[in-house]
Design an enzyme around this catalytic site. Structure first.
Site, PDB file in Angstrom:
ATOM      1  N   ASP A  97      -3.749 -12.248   7.913  1.00  0.00           N
ATOM      2  CA  ASP A  97      -3.166 -11.780   6.658  1.00  0.00           C
ATOM      3  C   ASP A  97      -2.042 -10.773   6.900  1.00  0.00           C
ATOM      4  O   ASP A  97      -1.063 -10.732   6.162  1.00  0.00           O
ATOM      5  CB  ASP A  97      -4.266 -11.136   5.801  1.00  0.00           C
ATOM      6  CG  ASP A  97      -5.297 -12.156   5.381  1.00  0.00           C
ATOM      7  OD1 ASP A  97      -4.897 -13.260   4.973  1.00  0.00           O
ATOM      8  OD2 ASP A  97      -6.508 -11.862   5.476  1.00  0.00           O
ATOM      9  N   ASN A 110       0.060  -6.772  -1.309  1.00  0.00           N
ATOM     10  CA  ASN A 110      -1.331  -6.378  -1.549  1.00  0.00           C
ATOM     11  C   ASN A 110      -1.409  -5.191  -2.509  1.00  0.00           C
ATOM     12  O   ASN A 110      -1.842  -5.336  -3.631  1.00  0.00           O
ATOM     13  CB  ASN A 110      -2.021  -5.971  -0.241  1.00  0.00           C
ATOM     14  CG  ASN A 110      -2.747  -7.131   0.410  1.00  0.00           C
ATOM     15  OD1 ASN A 110      -2.865  -8.198  -0.183  1.00  0.00           O
ATOM     16  ND2 ASN A 110      -3.233  -6.915   1.609  1.00  0.00           N
ATOM     17  N   ASP A 150     -10.664  10.625  -3.366  1.00  0.00           N
ATOM     18  CA  ASP A 150      -9.903  10.372  -2.138  1.00  0.00           C
ATOM     19  C   ASP A 150      -8.559   9.719  -2.425  1.00  0.00           C
ATOM     20  O   ASP A 150      -7.666   9.753  -1.587  1.00  0.00           O
ATOM     21  CB  ASP A 150     -10.719   9.468  -1.197  1.00  0.00           C
ATOM     22  CG  ASP A 150     -11.736  10.266  -0.405  1.00  0.00           C
ATOM     23  OD1 ASP A 150     -11.779  11.498  -0.573  1.00  0.00           O
ATOM     24  OD2 ASP A 150     -12.498   9.660   0.376  1.00  0.00           O
TER      25      ASP A 150
HETATM   26  N1  LIG Z   1     -11.146  -0.131   3.672  1.00  0.00           N
HETATM   27  C1  LIG Z   1     -10.445  -1.243   3.685  1.00  0.00           C
HETATM   28  O1  LIG Z   1     -10.903  -2.342   3.373  1.00  0.00           O
HETATM   29  C2  LIG Z   1      -9.012  -1.160   4.068  1.00  0.00           C
HETATM   30  C3  LIG Z   1      -8.470   0.007   4.586  1.00  0.00           C
HETATM   31  C4  LIG Z   1      -7.127   0.014   4.913  1.00  0.00           C
HETATM   32  C5  LIG Z   1      -6.318  -1.124   4.713  1.00  0.00           C
HETATM   33  N2  LIG Z   1      -6.890  -2.231   4.211  1.00  0.00           N
HETATM   34  C6  LIG Z   1      -6.105  -3.426   3.920  1.00  0.00           C
HETATM   35  O2  LIG Z   1      -5.395  -3.868   5.027  1.00  0.00           O
HETATM   36  C7  LIG Z   1      -4.169  -4.379   4.544  1.00  0.00           C
HETATM   37  C8  LIG Z   1      -3.203  -4.498   5.661  1.00  0.00           C
HETATM   38  O3  LIG Z   1      -3.617  -5.593   6.426  1.00  0.00           O
HETATM   39  P1  LIG Z   1      -3.287  -5.682   7.976  1.00  0.00           P
HETATM   40  O4  LIG Z   1      -3.790  -6.994   8.458  1.00  0.00           O
HETATM   41  O5  LIG Z   1      -1.868  -5.312   8.209  1.00  0.00           O
HETATM   42  O6  LIG Z   1      -4.170  -4.518   8.541  1.00  0.00           O
HETATM   43  P2  LIG Z   1      -5.492  -4.577   9.414  1.00  0.00           P
HETATM   44  O7  LIG Z   1      -5.176  -5.237  10.713  1.00  0.00           O
HETATM   45  O8  LIG Z   1      -6.074  -3.228   9.406  1.00  0.00           O
HETATM   46  O9  LIG Z   1      -6.442  -5.604   8.619  1.00  0.00           O
HETATM   47  C9  LIG Z   1      -7.044  -5.321   7.415  1.00  0.00           C
HETATM   48  C10 LIG Z   1      -8.023  -6.430   7.025  1.00  0.00           C
HETATM   49  O10 LIG Z   1      -7.792  -6.742   5.654  1.00  0.00           O
HETATM   50  C11 LIG Z   1      -7.682  -8.148   5.508  1.00  0.00           C
HETATM   51  N3  LIG Z   1      -6.767  -8.450   4.411  1.00  0.00           N
HETATM   52  C12 LIG Z   1      -5.462  -8.126   4.300  1.00  0.00           C
HETATM   53  N4  LIG Z   1      -4.970  -8.585   3.142  1.00  0.00           N
HETATM   54  C13 LIG Z   1      -5.992  -9.222   2.515  1.00  0.00           C
HETATM   55  C14 LIG Z   1      -6.111  -9.893   1.281  1.00  0.00           C
HETATM   56  N5  LIG Z   1      -5.090  -9.992   0.444  1.00  0.00           N
HETATM   57  N6  LIG Z   1      -7.300 -10.427   0.949  1.00  0.00           N
HETATM   58  C15 LIG Z   1      -8.370 -10.328   1.777  1.00  0.00           C
HETATM   59  N7  LIG Z   1      -8.309  -9.689   2.954  1.00  0.00           N
HETATM   60  C16 LIG Z   1      -7.138  -9.141   3.318  1.00  0.00           C
HETATM   61  C17 LIG Z   1      -7.141  -8.646   6.822  1.00  0.00           C
HETATM   62  O11 LIG Z   1      -7.501  -9.986   7.024  1.00  0.00           O
HETATM   63  C18 LIG Z   1      -7.826  -7.728   7.806  1.00  0.00           C
HETATM   64  O12 LIG Z   1      -9.073  -8.232   8.186  1.00  0.00           O
HETATM   65  C19 LIG Z   1      -3.777  -3.420   3.472  1.00  0.00           C
HETATM   66  O13 LIG Z   1      -2.867  -3.986   2.565  1.00  0.00           O
HETATM   67  C20 LIG Z   1      -5.107  -3.098   2.853  1.00  0.00           C
HETATM   68  O14 LIG Z   1      -5.377  -3.920   1.759  1.00  0.00           O
HETATM   69  C21 LIG Z   1      -8.213  -2.285   3.880  1.00  0.00           C
HETATM   70  N1  LIG Z   2       5.835 -10.517  13.116  1.00  0.00           N
HETATM   71  C1  LIG Z   2       5.264  -9.314  13.190  1.00  0.00           C
HETATM   72  N2  LIG Z   2       5.957  -8.241  13.645  1.00  0.00           N
HETATM   73  C2  LIG Z   2       5.357  -7.035  13.726  1.00  0.00           C
HETATM   74  N3  LIG Z   2       4.105  -6.793  13.393  1.00  0.00           N
HETATM   75  C3  LIG Z   2       3.364  -7.812  12.930  1.00  0.00           C
HETATM   76  C4  LIG Z   2       3.912  -9.125  12.802  1.00  0.00           C
HETATM   77  N4  LIG Z   2       2.955  -9.935  12.327  1.00  0.00           N
HETATM   78  C5  LIG Z   2       1.866  -9.168  12.150  1.00  0.00           C
HETATM   79  N5  LIG Z   2       2.105  -7.908  12.501  1.00  0.00           N
HETATM   80  C6  LIG Z   2       1.143  -6.799  12.458  1.00  0.00           C
HETATM   81  O1  LIG Z   2       0.118  -7.078  13.374  1.00  0.00           O
HETATM   82  C7  LIG Z   2      -1.128  -6.664  12.842  1.00  0.00           C
HETATM   83  C8  LIG Z   2      -2.188  -7.730  13.023  1.00  0.00           C
HETATM   84  O2  LIG Z   2      -1.755  -8.920  12.437  1.00  0.00           O
HETATM   85  P1  LIG Z   2      -2.723  -9.862  11.626  1.00  0.00           P
HETATM   86  O3  LIG Z   2      -3.381  -9.110  10.547  1.00  0.00           O
HETATM   87  O4  LIG Z   2      -1.925 -11.049  11.238  1.00  0.00           O
HETATM   88  O5  LIG Z   2      -3.780 -10.283  12.703  1.00  0.00           O
HETATM   89  P2  LIG Z   2      -5.324 -10.074  12.714  1.00  0.00           P
HETATM   90  O6  LIG Z   2      -5.620  -8.636  12.470  1.00  0.00           O
HETATM   91  O7  LIG Z   2      -5.777 -10.666  14.002  1.00  0.00           O
HETATM   92  O8  LIG Z   2      -5.806 -11.008  11.547  1.00  0.00           O
HETATM   93  P3  LIG Z   2      -6.587 -10.713  10.192  1.00  0.00           P
HETATM   94  O9  LIG Z   2      -5.667  -9.889   9.352  1.00  0.00           O
HETATM   95  O10 LIG Z   2      -6.852 -12.062   9.633  1.00  0.00           O
HETATM   96  O11 LIG Z   2      -7.815  -9.980  10.555  1.00  0.00           O
HETATM   97  C9  LIG Z   2      -0.892  -6.299  11.372  1.00  0.00           C
HETATM   98  O12 LIG Z   2      -0.962  -4.898  11.236  1.00  0.00           O
HETATM   99  C10 LIG Z   2       0.498  -6.757  11.093  1.00  0.00           C
HETATM  100  O13 LIG Z   2       1.218  -5.862  10.263  1.00  0.00           O
END
Ligand SMILES: NC(=O)c1ccc[n+]([C@@H]2O[C@H](COP(=O)([O-])OP(=O)(O)OC[C@H]3O[C@@H](n4cnc5c(N)ncnc54)[C@H](O)[C@@H]3O)[C@@H](O)[C@H]2O)c1
Ligand SMILES: Nc1ncnc2c1ncn2[C@@H]1O[C@H](COP(=O)(O)OP(=O)(O)OP(=O)(O)O)[C@@H](O)[C@H]1O
Length: 567
Positions: free
Chosen positions: A332, A411, A441
């Site tokens: 995501d 998001n 918070d």
């Molecule tokens: N307590 C929490 O649940 C928490 C805390 C901080 C950030 N986040 C979420 O993480 C997002 C950033 O994602 P990232 O991947 O760059 O960070 P990240 O790597 O910390 O992953 C956050 C998790 O949120 C999931 N996620 C992201 N968007 C989603 C969606 N629309 N629906 C369901 N799951 C979703 C991702 O798959 C991942 O497992 C933020 O937009 C925020 O929504 C969640």
């Molecule tokens: N093309 C990109 N350039 C820089 N950063 C990226 C790029 N794609 C993803 N990222 C960053 O890398 C991090 C991990 O990516 P992503 O969430 O896709 O993988 P994941 O954590 O393995 O999967 P999931 O979100 O399904 O748990 C995210 O914080 C995202 O912002």
């Protein structure tokens, strides 16, 4: 509204903003000397008089008038700050009624000034929006002339705006951008606001054209039923609801695909190299990749010299004019990253799952050939995911012409206490109505796509991404009765850190780009006109339900056994 009227509106609104700003500057005479202690009474009196003026003019004038209200009181900003400083240095006895009154008056003036600064930012945003819509309409017109497609032209700007924001609900199968189709692609291609790009030999040709339409499954005679309210004989009724699944149908074949990939993943890297080559060799598709990926691929194998990339931010701004499809390889976070590259229109996104959860990444990477074939041939279902447009309004910059650039989130925007150990104190408004004070918070303002992310973790509802709404979800509120809200998509939300907040707050956008909000700063959010269209494997609802079931294990429970007590 005609185009000419629109042009007038657009330019007159800009002029209004500019005029109000020049008034602002001319009326701001610079710092006012800090009053000596004996004269503080007179300062209190003059501020109280200004407060009365502000209140009187608020009552007598309309919205635009509030800008001139600011102008007439701006000279007190400096005196207010000076007075606060003076008060901070001078011990205040609780019995000193004058100083208490003075401090009250200062707060009132400060509040009025805040309202003005926010009004100005909202007016600027609105003027920019009108201008952009006007430019789009002009581009649309021009495009239609070139194509000789007279039916594409709509002289009604409101119609265009509502098409872009999905307020139109209809299906049409009547050829080129028929009455109810969305011809957004044609509107968006070729003409780009901003500086003229330098010639680039790597430029690709025209983008593929496509049409979006609402599906009408189950409608035997092909007659689409619209969702509208009718007022027949004074009775209010809604017509039968239609299937609102949105279909994307190519009108000319897509030619260019952009890859956005999760960094530091060997699986992703290997798959990206394979897919890029397959698209070029089997589909003759032009491929764009990020500069990092381009370097990696070319270092490994010089035969990847057909790939294209960009060198700077200016070129990123033009990507949407060249790219027909975006393919993401990751989770995501990669979809969020891809969306964040596009500050305006976003081409359709095909998200392959190579992450851990993959809520918004429905395509299985092992079957990429079949999936890409289906998408390149079309038609396919899409989910139009709304984004939030967020403006940070700095208290310190309220008399400056330019505000910080808006930030688009797919998001959510989160306002939290960051490293501060104090309770966050946030005042929230919805349009002009006071909503509540958040003490806890923090607060999450989320799109419906984001409802399954942070908002869900904070107790918010899960909402289908096509539901038009904005989620208002507190984070650990210190209150027994603060339930999350879902507000309609058309509202503008304003969250401000009050002057009497004990600490700062922090805003983060899709979990990134943290910005400190000081007392007096505010954040303004509304739905952006530029959604993110994501391709579905099945359709929007099937994909959503599959994600909550398989990704989040929603309502997973062992089934009750057959034996046992019965009715
Ligand atoms: N307590 C929490 O649940 C928490 C805390 C901080 C950030 N986040 C979420 O993480 C997002 C950033 O994602 P990232 O991947 O760059 O960070 P990240 O790597 O910390 O992953 C956050 C998790 O949120 C999931 N996620 C992201 N968007 C989603 C969606 N629309 N629906 C369901 N799951 C979703 C991702 O798959 C991942 O497992 C933020 O937009 C925020 O929504 C969640
Ligand atoms: N093309 C990109 N350039 C820089 N950063 C990226 C790029 N794609 C993803 N990222 C960053 O890398 C991090 C991990 O990516 P992503 O969430 O896709 O993988 P994941 O954590 O393995 O999967 P999931 O979100 O399904 O748990 C995210 O914080 C995202 O912002």
């Amino acid at each position: 509204m005609s185009l000419d009227e629109l042009a007038d509106k657009s330019s007159s609104e800009e002029i209004q903003v500019a005029q109000s700003d020049s008034k602002f500057r001319s009326l701001n005479p610079g710092p006012i000397p800090i009053p000596a202690a004996p004269s503080i009474r007179s300062l209190v009196d003059s501020v109280s008089d200004e407060r009365l003026d502000v209140m009187a003019s608020h009552q007598s004038e309309n919205g635009s008038g509030s800008i001139s209200t600011a102008s007439s009181t701006v000279s007190s900003i400096e005196s207010e700050k000076a007075a606060y400083e003076y008060l901070a240095q001078t011990p205040i006895k609780s019995t000193d009624a004058h100083l208490v009154e003075f401090s009250e008056a200062m707060r009132t003036v400060a509040k009025a000034l805040r309202r003005v600064a926010e009004g100005k930012a909202a007016a600027q945003a609105e003027a920019a929006e009108w201008k952009r819509k006007y430019e789009l309409e002009m581009a649309h017109k021009q495009q239609s002339k070139i194509k000789g497609c007279g039916s594409c032209v709509s002289n009604d700007l409101d119609k265009l705006a509502s098409q872009l924001t999905l307020e139109t609900s209809a299906s049409d199968q009547l050829g080129c951008c028929g009455k109810h189709g969305i011809c957004s692609h044609e509107v968006l291609q070729d003409v780009v606001p901003g500086p003229i790009p330098r010639p680039n030999h790597k430029m690709v040709g025209r983008k593929a054209s496509f049409k979006l339409s609402w599906g009408c499954n189950g409608d035997k005679n092909g007659q689409h039923k619209h969702d509208f309210v009718s007022f027949e004989k004074g009775d209010i009724t809604t017509a039968e609801r239609s299937n609102k699944q949105i279909l994307l149908k190519w009108e000319s074949p897509p030619q260019t695909v952009l890859f956005i990939t999760k960094p530091n993943s060997n699986n992703v890297h290997v798959l990206c190299a394979e897919m890029v080559r397959w698209l070029k060799e089997h589909k003759n598709i032009n491929v764009f990749v990020e500069p990092r990926v381009s370097k990696e691929l070319l270092t490994e194998d010089s035969s990847y010299n057909f790939i294209q990339t960009w060198d700077n931010d200016e070129e990123i701004k033009l990507l949407h004019t060249k790219v027909d499809l975006i393919v993401t390889l990751g989770g995501d976070g990669t979809v969020l990253w891809a969306a964040s590259l596009f500050k305006g229109p976003v081409p359709p996104v095909v998200a392959f799952s190579l992450g851990s959860l993959g809520f918004m990444t429905p395509f299985p990477s092992e079957q990429y050939r079949e999936c890409l074939d289906n998408v390149l041939n079309g038609p396919f279902s899409i989910t139009l995911r709304n984004r939030l447009q967020c403006h940070v309004i700095r208290d310190a910059a309220k008399d400056e012409l330019v505000t910080e650039d808006p930030i688009l989130v797919l998001n959510e925007v989160t306002i939290d206490r960051g490293i501060s150990s104090y309770l966050t104190y946030l005042e929230c408004y919805c349009d002009s109505s006071f909503v509540t004070c958040v003490q806890g918070d923090g607060l999450i303002i989320s799109t419906t796509s984001g409802s399954t992310a942070y908002s869900l973790a904070a107790g918010g509802s899960m909402v289908h991404p096509q539901v038009p709404g904005i989620l208002f979800t507190p984070i650990c509120p210190h209150s027994l009765s603060f339930r999350p809200l879902i507000l309609p998509e058309y509202v503008t939300l304003r969250v401000q850190v009050p002057y009497n907040s004990r600490g700062h707050a922090w805003a983060s956008f899709d979990g990134k780009d943290r910005r400190q909000l000081s007392p007096g700063d505010a954040l303004i959010c509304s739905i952006s006109p530029w959604p993110v269209p994501t391709a579905c494997v099945m359709d929007s609802t099937t994909d959503f339900l599959r994600s909550i079931q398989e990704g989040l294990h929603w309502n997973l429970r062992k089934s009750q056994s057959f034996d046992g007590p019965r009715d």
